[in-house]
Design a protein around this motif. Structure first.
Motif, short mmCIF file in Angstrom:
data_model
loop_
_atom_site.label_atom_id
_atom_site.label_comp_id
_atom_site.label_asym_id
_atom_site.label_seq_id
_atom_site.Cartn_x
_atom_site.Cartn_y
_atom_site.Cartn_z
N THR A 1 33.21 49.72 49.29
CA THR A 1 33.40 49.72 47.84
C THR A 1 34.56 50.66 47.52
N VAL A 2 35.54 50.12 46.78
CA VAL A 2 36.70 50.90 46.36
C VAL A 2 36.85 50.70 44.85
N LYS A 3 36.54 51.76 44.11
CA LYS A 3 36.58 51.72 42.64
C LYS A 3 35.70 50.57 42.15
N SER A 4 36.26 49.59 41.44
CA SER A 4 35.44 48.50 40.92
C SER A 4 35.54 47.24 41.79
N PHE A 5 35.91 47.41 43.05
CA PHE A 5 36.02 46.27 43.96
C PHE A 5 35.11 46.46 45.17
N VAL A 6 34.67 45.36 45.73
CA VAL A 6 33.90 45.37 46.97
C VAL A 6 34.67 44.54 47.98
N LEU A 7 34.88 45.10 49.16
CA LEU A 7 35.57 44.39 50.22
C LEU A 7 34.59 44.09 51.34
N THR B 1 36.18 41.20 46.14
CA THR B 1 35.61 40.69 44.91
C THR B 1 35.46 41.85 43.93
N HIS B 2 35.42 41.54 42.67
CA HIS B 2 35.28 42.54 41.62
C HIS B 2 33.79 42.76 41.36
N ILE C 1 44.74 49.21 51.80
CA ILE C 1 43.58 49.32 50.92
C ILE C 1 43.47 50.76 50.46
N ASN C 2 43.59 50.95 49.17
CA ASN C 2 43.50 52.28 48.58
C ASN C 2 44.50 53.25 49.22
#
Length: 80
Positions: free
Chosen positions: A46-52, A77-78, A23-24
């Motif tokens: 939250t990583v950029k425009s994604f949520v884990l 999810t985006h 991840i990232n």
């Protein structure tokens, strides 16, 4: 899915993820430990425009002390 013994949803995969998850740019466990502990059974990152969302067994131990065996799945999810 890391542990699919409880197949609780219709869309639950039939088998566990067999690959290496990063991840990232870092291993998944280190990454999700940087997330926010939520309600004692999952963390949110939250990583950029994604949520884990990383779900783990509901035991009384801090996120920083959790191991691979504590986690059951990671959902991404985006954000909109």
């Amino acid at each position: 899915v890391f542990n699919n013994s409880k197949k609780t949803a219709v869309h639950t995969p039939k088998s566990n993820f067999p690959g290496k998850l990063t991840i990232n740019g870092e291993d998944w466990l280190s990454a999700v430990k940087k997330g926010k502990d939520m309600f004692g059974n999952y963390c949110k990152l939250t990583v950029k425009s994604f949520v884990l969302f990383a779900e783990y067994k509901p035991e009384k131990k801090p996120l920083s002390e959790r191991t691979e065996n504590d986690f059951t799945l990671i959902e991404m999810t985006h954000t909109y």
